[in-house]
Design a protein around this motif. Structure first.
Motif, PDB file in Angstrom:
ATOM      1  N   TYR A  38       6.009  34.614 -17.514  1.00  0.00           N
ATOM      2  CA  TYR A  38       7.312  34.895 -18.128  1.00  0.00           C
ATOM      3  C   TYR A  38       8.448  34.287 -17.317  1.00  0.00           C
ATOM      4  O   TYR A  38       9.369  33.696 -17.871  1.00  0.00           O
ATOM      5  CB  TYR A  38       7.516  36.402 -18.287  1.00  0.00           C
ATOM      6  CG  TYR A  38       8.870  36.736 -18.861  1.00  0.00           C
ATOM      7  CD1 TYR A  38       9.130  36.538 -20.206  1.00  0.00           C
ATOM      8  CD2 TYR A  38       9.889  37.234 -18.052  1.00  0.00           C
ATOM      9  CE1 TYR A  38      10.360  36.827 -20.741  1.00  0.00           C
ATOM     10  CE2 TYR A  38      11.127  37.526 -18.579  1.00  0.00           C
ATOM     11  CZ  TYR A  38      11.358  37.320 -19.930  1.00  0.00           C
ATOM     12  OH  TYR A  38      12.591  37.598 -20.445  1.00  0.00           O
ATOM     13  N   SER A  41       8.247  30.351 -17.836  1.00  0.00           N
ATOM     14  CA  SER A  41       8.520  29.765 -19.148  1.00  0.00           C
ATOM     15  C   SER A  41       9.640  30.464 -19.913  1.00  0.00           C
ATOM     16  O   SER A  41      10.156  29.908 -20.868  1.00  0.00           O
ATOM     17  CB  SER A  41       7.251  29.784 -20.002  1.00  0.00           C
ATOM     18  OG  SER A  41       6.895  31.112 -20.318  1.00  0.00           O
ATOM     19  N   THR A  43       9.135  32.992 -21.755  1.00  0.00           N
ATOM     20  CA  THR A  43       8.498  33.552 -22.950  1.00  0.00           C
ATOM     21  C   THR A  43       7.368  34.475 -22.519  1.00  0.00           C
ATOM     22  O   THR A  43       6.578  34.128 -21.654  1.00  0.00           O
ATOM     23  CB  THR A  43       7.918  32.428 -23.837  1.00  0.00           C
ATOM     24  OG1 THR A  43       8.950  31.521 -24.166  1.00  0.00           O
ATOM     25  CG2 THR A  43       7.313  32.989 -25.098  1.00  0.00           C
ATOM     26  N   ASN A  45       3.949  35.665 -22.744  1.00  0.00           N
ATOM     27  CA  ASN A  45       2.748  34.991 -23.238  1.00  0.00           C
ATOM     28  C   ASN A  45       1.711  36.038 -23.630  1.00  0.00           C
ATOM     29  O   ASN A  45       1.127  36.707 -22.781  1.00  0.00           O
ATOM     30  CB  ASN A  45       2.188  34.055 -22.166  1.00  0.00           C
ATOM     31  CG  ASN A  45       1.157  33.111 -22.706  1.00  0.00           C
ATOM     32  OD1 ASN A  45       0.526  33.382 -23.706  1.00  0.00           O
ATOM     33  ND2 ASN A  45       0.997  31.985 -22.036  1.00  0.00           N
ATOM     34  N   GLU A  89      -0.224  25.482 -23.687  1.00  0.00           N
ATOM     35  CA  GLU A  89       1.153  25.132 -23.330  1.00  0.00           C
ATOM     36  C   GLU A  89       1.533  23.775 -23.908  1.00  0.00           C
ATOM     37  O   GLU A  89       2.612  23.613 -24.490  1.00  0.00           O
ATOM     38  CB  GLU A  89       1.313  25.131 -21.811  1.00  0.00           C
ATOM     39  CG  GLU A  89       2.695  24.794 -21.312  1.00  0.00           C
ATOM     40  CD  GLU A  89       3.712  25.870 -21.580  1.00  0.00           C
ATOM     41  OE1 GLU A  89       4.908  25.525 -21.660  1.00  0.00           O
ATOM     42  OE2 GLU A  89       3.337  27.042 -21.724  1.00  0.00           O
ATOM     43  N   GLN A  93       3.591  25.344 -26.874  1.00  0.00           N
ATOM     44  CA  GLN A  93       4.878  25.701 -26.274  1.00  0.00           C
ATOM     45  C   GLN A  93       5.797  24.507 -26.046  1.00  0.00           C
ATOM     46  O   GLN A  93       7.003  24.650 -26.149  1.00  0.00           O
ATOM     47  CB  GLN A  93       4.648  26.458 -24.962  1.00  0.00           C
ATOM     48  CG  GLN A  93       4.031  27.819 -25.161  1.00  0.00           C
ATOM     49  CD  GLN A  93       4.868  28.707 -26.053  1.00  0.00           C
ATOM     50  OE1 GLN A  93       6.071  28.830 -25.876  1.00  0.00           O
ATOM     51  NE2 GLN A  93       4.223  29.314 -27.025  1.00  0.00           N
ATOM     52  N   THR A  94       5.239  23.337 -25.748  1.00  0.00           N
ATOM     53  CA  THR A  94       6.098  22.159 -25.542  1.00  0.00           C
ATOM     54  C   THR A  94       6.846  21.796 -26.823  1.00  0.00           C
ATOM     55  O   THR A  94       8.056  21.577 -26.767  1.00  0.00           O
ATOM     56  CB  THR A  94       5.272  20.977 -25.012  1.00  0.00           C
ATOM     57  OG1 THR A  94       4.655  21.384 -23.785  1.00  0.00           O
ATOM     58  CG2 THR A  94       6.143  19.769 -24.761  1.00  0.00           C
ATOM     59  N   LEU A  96       7.707  23.786 -29.125  1.00  0.00           N
ATOM     60  CA  LEU A  96       8.594  24.910 -29.443  1.00  0.00           C
ATOM     61  C   LEU A  96       9.609  25.198 -28.343  1.00  0.00           C
ATOM     62  O   LEU A  96      10.211  26.262 -28.325  1.00  0.00           O
ATOM     63  CB  LEU A  96       7.758  26.173 -29.702  1.00  0.00           C
ATOM     64  CG  LEU A  96       6.808  26.137 -30.894  1.00  0.00           C
ATOM     65  CD1 LEU A  96       5.967  27.404 -30.924  1.00  0.00           C
ATOM     66  CD2 LEU A  96       7.579  25.963 -32.181  1.00  0.00           C
ATOM     67  N   ARG A  97       9.796  24.271 -27.423  1.00  0.00           N
ATOM     68  CA  ARG A  97      10.654  24.517 -26.261  1.00  0.00           C
ATOM     69  C   ARG A  97      12.073  24.946 -26.661  1.00  0.00           C
ATOM     70  O   ARG A  97      12.655  25.820 -26.042  1.00  0.00           O
ATOM     71  CB  ARG A  97      10.710  23.254 -25.390  1.00  0.00           C
ATOM     72  CG  ARG A  97      11.471  23.374 -24.115  1.00  0.00           C
ATOM     73  CD  ARG A  97      10.851  24.275 -23.091  1.00  0.00           C
ATOM     74  NE  ARG A  97       9.512  23.828 -22.735  1.00  0.00           N
ATOM     75  CZ  ARG A  97       8.616  24.606 -22.157  1.00  0.00           C
ATOM     76  NH1 ARG A  97       8.907  25.837 -21.853  1.00  0.00           N
ATOM     77  NH2 ARG A  97       7.431  24.165 -21.863  1.00  0.00           N
ATOM     78  N   ARG A 104       8.598  31.290 -30.247  1.00  0.00           N
ATOM     79  CA  ARG A 104       7.743  30.977 -29.092  1.00  0.00           C
ATOM     80  C   ARG A 104       6.755  32.111 -28.840  1.00  0.00           C
ATOM     81  O   ARG A 104       5.588  31.877 -28.522  1.00  0.00           O
ATOM     82  CB  ARG A 104       8.601  30.711 -27.860  1.00  0.00           C
ATOM     83  CG  ARG A 104       9.424  29.449 -27.961  1.00  0.00           C
ATOM     84  CD  ARG A 104      10.031  29.053 -26.636  1.00  0.00           C
ATOM     85  NE  ARG A 104      10.579  30.167 -25.878  1.00  0.00           N
ATOM     86  CZ  ARG A 104      11.874  30.378 -25.674  1.00  0.00           C
ATOM     87  NH1 ARG A 104      12.769  29.548 -26.146  1.00  0.00           N
ATOM     88  NH2 ARG A 104      12.283  31.409 -24.972  1.00  0.00           N
ATOM     89  N   GLY A 107       4.031  31.897 -31.281  1.00  0.00           N
ATOM     90  CA  GLY A 107       3.113  30.815 -30.916  1.00  0.00           C
ATOM     91  C   GLY A 107       2.098  31.242 -29.878  1.00  0.00           C
ATOM     92  O   GLY A 107       0.917  30.889 -29.968  1.00  0.00           O
ATOM     93  N   THR A 108       2.536  32.040 -28.889  1.00  0.00           N
ATOM     94  CA  THR A 108       1.577  32.512 -27.882  1.00  0.00           C
ATOM     95  C   THR A 108       0.576  33.479 -28.494  1.00  0.00           C
ATOM     96  O   THR A 108      -0.605  33.464 -28.168  1.00  0.00           O
ATOM     97  CB  THR A 108       2.280  33.183 -26.688  1.00  0.00           C
ATOM     98  OG1 THR A 108       2.943  34.366 -27.138  1.00  0.00           O
ATOM     99  CG2 THR A 108       3.258  32.243 -26.027  1.00  0.00           C
TER     100      THR A 108
END
Length: 150
Positions: A38, A41, A43, A45, A89, A93-94, A96-97, A104, A107-108
């Motif tokens: 967390y 990033s 976010t 996870n 990632e 995640q890239t 959705l940065r 995000r 997505g996780t």
């Protein structure tokens, strides 16, 4: 039919203590990894637990087929979990940065569901039964040990 309260014998105490220490250590490592991810990033996870499950099952599979040391199994399963995390990632995640935080987070969760889906396909949906850590018909309760001898 009735429940009786049993105090663990001296022979049962070390496995019970060891089990508690291992479970607590795994929970601590899981919590620390969630906080670390967390902070790195921004976010939360939700796939971290799924990656731990996949790594643990791979380690159990390797342990059943070969006889490497425990340290080798831990390192290899940790490497596999980290590799899956890097793939997640890069794949999710890239792109959705710059997306909103809720997207995000979704997505996780989706990646965690994907990992659990792969686990179910490879190992099945039934629980894997391991050998008991304590002898006899002992169940651990939150307050004391209960034996359901009938």
């Amino acid at each position: 039919m009735g429940c009786t309260v049993n105090v663990p014998s001296i022979a049962e105490l070390p496995p019970l203590v060891w089990s508690g220490l291992v479970s607590g250590a795994l929970g601590g490592v899981l919590g620390a990894s969630i906080v670390m991810l967390y902070r790195a990033s921004g976010t939360l996870n939700l796939a971290v637990g799924a990656l731990y499950v996949a790594g643990g099952l791979v380690a159990a599979e390797w342990a059943g087929r070969t006889v490497p040391g425990d340290v080798v199994l831990v390192v290899l399963s940790g490497f596999l979990g980290a590799l899956c995390g890097v793939v997640g990632e890069i794949a999710l995640q890239t792109p959705l940065r710059n997306a909103p935080g809720a997207l995000r987070l979704l997505g996780t969760g989706a990646f965690g569901s994907l990992v659990i889906g792969v686990v179910v396909v490879v190992w099945g949906a039934q629980p894997i039964i391991a050998s008991p850590i304590a002898s006899g018909n002992v169940k651990v309760s939150s307050q004391f040990l209960i034996s359901n001898a009938s």
